[in-house]
Design a protein around this motif. Structure first.
Motif, PDB file in Angstrom:
ATOM      1  N   ALA A   1       0.821  -1.219   0.000  1.00 49.20           N
ATOM      2  CA  ALA A   1       0.000   0.000   0.000  1.00 49.20           C
ATOM      3  C   ALA A   1       0.849   1.260   0.000  1.00 49.20           C
ATOM      4  CB  ALA A   1      -0.944  -0.002   1.198  1.00 49.20           C
TER       5      ALA A   1
ATOM      6  N   ARG B   1       0.935   4.184  -2.836  1.00 51.83           N
ATOM      7  CA  ARG B   1       0.791   5.610  -2.513  1.00 51.83           C
ATOM      8  C   ARG B   1       1.964   6.410  -3.076  1.00 51.83           C
ATOM      9  NH1 ARG B   1       0.610   4.760   2.428  1.00 51.83           N
ATOM     10  NH2 ARG B   1      -1.628   4.386   2.601  1.00 51.83           N
TER      11      ARG B   1
ATOM     12  N   HIS C   1      -5.719  -7.618  -1.735  1.00 53.54           N
ATOM     13  CA  HIS C   1      -4.933  -6.609  -1.030  1.00 53.54           C
ATOM     14  C   HIS C   1      -5.796  -5.383  -0.734  1.00 53.54           C
ATOM     15  CE1 HIS C   1      -1.551  -9.153  -1.660  1.00 53.54           C
ATOM     16  NE2 HIS C   1      -1.408  -8.891  -2.945  1.00 53.54           N
TER      17      HIS C   1
ATOM     18  N   GLU D   1      -5.851  -2.956   1.656  1.00 57.37           N
ATOM     19  CA  GLU D   1      -5.282  -1.633   1.939  1.00 57.37           C
ATOM     20  C   GLU D   1      -4.797  -0.952   0.657  1.00 57.37           C
ATOM     21  OE1 GLU D   1      -1.970   0.563   4.824  1.00 57.37           O
ATOM     22  OE2 GLU D   1      -2.208  -1.609   4.909  1.00 57.37           O
ATOM     23  N   ALA D   2      -4.159  -1.718  -0.205  1.00 54.66           N
ATOM     24  CA  ALA D   2      -3.703  -1.155  -1.486  1.00 54.66           C
ATOM     25  C   ALA D   2      -4.902  -0.698  -2.313  1.00 54.66           C
ATOM     26  CB  ALA D   2      -2.883  -2.187  -2.254  1.00 54.66           C
TER      27      ALA D   2
ATOM     28  N   VAL E   1      -6.235   2.634  -1.073  1.00 54.57           N
ATOM     29  CA  VAL E   1      -5.413   3.759  -1.537  1.00 54.57           C
ATOM     30  C   VAL E   1      -5.807   4.135  -2.961  1.00 54.57           C
ATOM     31  CG1 VAL E   1      -3.066   4.521  -2.095  1.00 54.57           C
ATOM     32  CG2 VAL E   1      -3.484   3.194  -0.010  1.00 54.57           C
TER      33      VAL E   1
END
Length: 201
Positions: free
Chosen positions: A19, A23, A51, A53-54, A57
């Motif tokens: 992640a 970002r 994934h 969290e990725a 983002v």
């Protein structure tokens, strides 16, 4: 002066669930809709691999949950196969088109039903997906749960959820075989009882 970030770095970071790397790549100028050789965006790569969290983002950066790859998959559609409810929740703020279908003409609900992803089915129904969508193969989510399932608790739960959501329990497959007939032929007695209680013939 720092080097501009290559789009490939974004795709690689998304695919491995980095992640922070996602970002950094976006902040470095990578395009949110960059694609790999198979037409997959970073969001699709993150969604397919779970994934979360990725993906979050990327969603905050405006990534498209409906971007199709060469196989007509989208970030949202793949969640129906994985059954990842956390990923579903991550993508819903991006307002995915719940009516989009895959190469078999199936909306995300249908493969989820066939794979026994009861938690996912509950949440995607709550999001407003069409309960009686029919794929090009002639299947609804209800038929998929009965024919592809083994009659165990997750599939019984899915059938119950679909009935509660207003599924047409008499909507037959492309060959005219009803959900009840399929349930009886498969020996799914408890599912057959649920269907009969809902008016199946």
């Amino acid at each position: 002066m720092t080097e501009p970030v290559n789009d490939e770095e974004l795709l690689t970071a998304a695919a491995r669930g980095d992640a922070a790397g996602v970002r950094d790549a976006l902040q470095g100028g990578a395009a949110p809709e960059a694609r790999d050789s198979r037409g997959r965006t970073a969001l699709l790569l993150a969604a397919a691999a779970g994934h979360v969290e990725a993906a979050e983002v990327l969603v905050r950066a405006g990534a498209d949950p409906d971007a199709r790859d060469h196989q007509r998959d989208t970030p949202f559609l793949v969640t129906g196969r994985t059954g990842n409810t956390a990923m579903l929740r991550a993508l819903l703020p991006a307002r995915p088109d719940l009516t989009l279908s895959d190469r078999d003409g199936a909306v995300a609900l249908i493969p989820a039903c066939g794979r026994g992803h009861a938690g996912y089915v509950r949440e995607v129904l709550a999001a407003g997906i069409e309960v009686d969508h029919v794929s090009r193969l002639g299947w609804t989510g209800l038929l998929e749960a009965i024919v592809m399932g083994d009659g165990s608790r997750p599939f019984r739960e899915i059938v119950g959820l679909l009935i509660e959501a207003g599924a047409d329990v008499n909507l037959a497959d492309g060959e005219g075989v009803s959900p009840l007939r399929h349930a009886l032929d498969k020996g799914h007695r408890e599912i057959a009882a649920l269907l009969r209680a809902a008016g199946a013939r």
